[in-house]
Design a protein around this motif. Structure first.
Motif, PDB file in Angstrom:
ATOM      1  N   UNK A 133       0.866  -1.312  -0.045  1.00 56.13           N
ATOM      2  CA  UNK A 133       0.028  -0.065   0.043  1.00 56.13           C
ATOM      3  C   UNK A 133       0.870   1.210  -0.077  1.00 56.13           C
ATOM      4  N   UNK A 134       2.030   1.204   0.030  1.00 50.98           N
ATOM      5  CA  UNK A 134       3.111   2.348  -0.022  1.00 50.98           C
ATOM      6  C   UNK A 134       4.393   1.929  -0.536  1.00 50.98           C
ATOM      7  N   UNK A 135       5.062   3.120  -1.184  1.00 50.25           N
ATOM      8  CA  UNK A 135       6.394   2.644  -1.630  1.00 50.25           C
ATOM      9  C   UNK A 135       7.366   2.250  -0.535  1.00 50.25           C
ATOM     10  N   UNK A 136       6.905   2.824   0.648  1.00 45.11           N
ATOM     11  CA  UNK A 136       8.018   2.555   1.908  1.00 45.11           C
ATOM     12  C   UNK A 136       7.956   0.996   2.272  1.00 45.11           C
ATOM     13  N   UNK A 137       6.393   0.554   2.219  1.00 41.01           N
ATOM     14  CA  UNK A 137       6.205  -0.902   2.391  1.00 41.01           C
ATOM     15  C   UNK A 137       6.974  -1.710   1.291  1.00 41.01           C
TER      16      UNK A 137
END
Length: 585
Positions: A360-364
């Motif tokens: 759900x995110x670039x960090x994940x």
């Protein structure tokens, strides 16, 4: 003396007149909208009474009911999106990946699939239930209190989004896949917006533009010149309304938490999107220091388990951040990773990451890649340990964040990826008013892309990825029935179950996220398994109806199995248009 008092009172009241007029307009718009709601409820009731006869009357009742809905869509979609989906959502099961929730289809598009092109007599009970529920939802919509809470700015915001919806969905056949009644429905959507404009003084330019825009829709679905409609009709209308809103002194909504900028009137303009909203830490803005640090980390082999691999190994900047391989080489040169490496250009302009939409995110996503034994075979903790022993990195993190820790490593890389936004291709320049940016072949390709070829019903303009406009809150996955081999005469189904591995629903078996087509000319080979080497092969696969169309057993395929019947020239035009999406430094 009395006349003087009247004049004095008038002067004192003068500052309150605009506010008074605003309140009056708001109430008049609400009254007019309530009348439209009643009209919709009545047409829904007539539709319910008309089934299950396969007659001209029952089909016309369906068309009339959806036209009535389209006239209220501008406010319903804007301020009651849950009800909007129940009334006119996609006709296929959907899964909320985050909540592992299956959402069954309902509403107009389900009814359409039963009664068009001919009545499906095996689904009469379902038809009855859908028609009854549609009538119930129409009644609930009329009684819902949200309308009372809206102000003048909300109406203008809703109209702005509806025009964006017409540009990206309304003329593409997105919610009228079988009947292809999209153009009359787009006209009805404009009539709904016109209800608001009737409460203001006549502005000749806007009235003329609105009339010309509606007039241009009076043609057959395949005959609409979409390139001309968008640039010569809808764009001037949007620009005129944007200017008129400013002249009226109606401010745009302040930060509303939307991916689309609240001031955006023309959906193809520059700088419309806010990718930072999908960051798990929105306060970590992408500063120059963080972007520069992330760019350095992107090519840093210290992050990998064996110290010989970096993000740039599979996402090479010189190859549009791909590697040109069907599937990237695995860690230690032992085989390959399961899927093709997608481009990272505009990667931040989507709500979910990876080809199976599991992040759900670039960090994940970054954390997932680091710990994947086939990709980086490391961990955030080990990466931090190695970086902490490097004085240059210590100083860079101190300057950018004040500390070096796992979240900062993820965010620095994500900040760099969020900087990889480019939406200034020849296509974009054309949509912003430069008619010479596309030649005739490419304009024909655009018309096909947003019309007969149905590309834009999944690759939504302007991003050409799976982000559903104009809210851009939902990212679709699709089941295409991608083969494991490029021989369409003797195909074998690719065994990769895609999102079906992440969420155990039959509807997700073989489902993959719809990728961006930005820079697609330079991101081959194509599909999640890299099975097709050329865009021409990809177009041929779609033209034949995907996996089902070429004879594969894919019962949950979401792509229509009906052939597109594209001519050789049309296929060439389509490829030519896709190449106008190239936008590399």
């Amino acid at each position: 003396m009395s006349r003087c008092w009247i004049i004095l009172i008038g002067i004192l009241l003068l500052p309150t007149l605009p506010a008074w007029h605003s309140r009056t307009r708001v109430e008049d718009v609400k009254t007019r909208f309530q009348q439209r709601l009643i009209e919709f409820e009545r047409t829904a009731e007539r539709l319910e009474l008309s089934y299950p006869l396969d007659t001209v009357n029952s089909r016309q009742s369906f068309l009339n009911a959806r036209l009535a809905y389209k006239r209220i869509e501008w406010l319903v979609e804007g301020y009651d999106p849950v009800m909007a989906r129940q009334i006119n959502g996609p006709p296929v099961d959907e899964v909320e990946m985050e909540d592992q929730l299956l959402i069954e289809p309902q509403g107009f598009q389900v009814i359409e699939s039963i009664i068009f092109p001919r009545l499906d007599t095996t689904r009469l009970d379902e038809l009855q239930q859908e028609c009854e529920q549609l009538t119930i939802n129409a009644g609930l919509l009329r009684k819902h209190p949200w309308l009372n809470e809206l102000k003048e700015v909300n109406f203008w915001d809703a109209m702005r989004l509806e025009l964006a919806r017409i540009a990206t969905l309304g003329i593409t056949g997105y919610d009228s896949p079988t009947v292809r009644y999209s153009l009359p429905e787009a006209m009805a959507s404009l009539e709904g917006c016109e209800d608001l404009l009737k409460e203001y003084e006549d502005v000749p330019d806007i009235q003329r533009l609105l009339a010309e825009t509606k007039q241009s829709l009076q043609t057959e679905f395949d005959d609409l010149d979409r390139s001309a409609f968008l640039t010569q009709r809808l764009r001037p209308l949007c620009k005129a309304l944007e200017k008129y809103q400013q002249e009226l002194g109606i401010k745009s909504l302040e930060d509303d938490g939307r991916f689309l900028m609240p001031t955006a009137w023309w959906i193809f303009d520059e700088h419309l999107f806010r990718p930072e909203l999908y960051s798990p830490h929105p306060e970590w803005t992408a500063t120059e220091e963080r972007i520069a640090l992330g760019q350095k980390l992107f090519s840093e082999s210290l992050l990998s388990g064996n110290g010989q691999r970096s993000c740039a190994t599979c996402h090479q900047p010189g190859q549009a951040f791909t590697d040109g391989l069907p599937k990237s080489i695995a860690m230690g040169n032992h085989g390959s990773v399961p899927r093709n490496a997608p481009t990272l250009w505009n990667a931040a302009l989507q709500a979910t990451l990876f080809q199976d939409a599991r992040s759900a995110s670039l960090e994940m996503q970054i954390a997932d890649v680091l710990r994947n034994p086939l990709e980086m075979d490391a961990s955030l903790a080990s990466a931090v340990d190695k970086l902490s022993k490097n004085k240059a990195y210590q100083e860079a993190f101190q300057k950018a964040y004040g500390e070096l820790s796992p979240p900062q490593v993820m965010n620095a890389l994500a900040a760099y990826l969020r900087s990889l936004e480019r939406l200034n291709s020849r296509f974009d320049q054309y949509m912003r008013g430069n008619d010479a940016a596309l030649n005739l072949e490419e304009k024909r390709g655009l018309n096909l892309f947003a019309g007969k070829a149905k590309c834009a019903t999944c690759h939504f303009l302007p991003l050409t990825n799976s982000m559903l406009p104009p809210s851009y809150e939902h990212s679709d996955v699709e089941v295409l029935g991608v083969p494991a081999n490029a021989d369409l005469s003797n195909p074998k189904l690719d065994p990769d179950r895609g999102a079906g591995v992440i969420a155990n629903f039959d509807v997700l078996r073989y489902a993959f996220k719809t990728p961006t087509l930005r820079n697609v000319e330079h991101t081959g080979p194509y599909m999640h398994n890299g099975v097709f080497q050329t865009l021409e092969e990809v177009v041929e696969f779609y033209d034949r109806g995907g996996g089902l169309g070429i004879g594969l057993n894919v019962p949950n395929q979401t792509l229509s199995p009906e052939p597109l019947h594209l001519s050789t020239q049309e296929k060439s035009d389509l490829v030519a248009f896709m190449k106008t999406l190239t936008d590399l430094p």
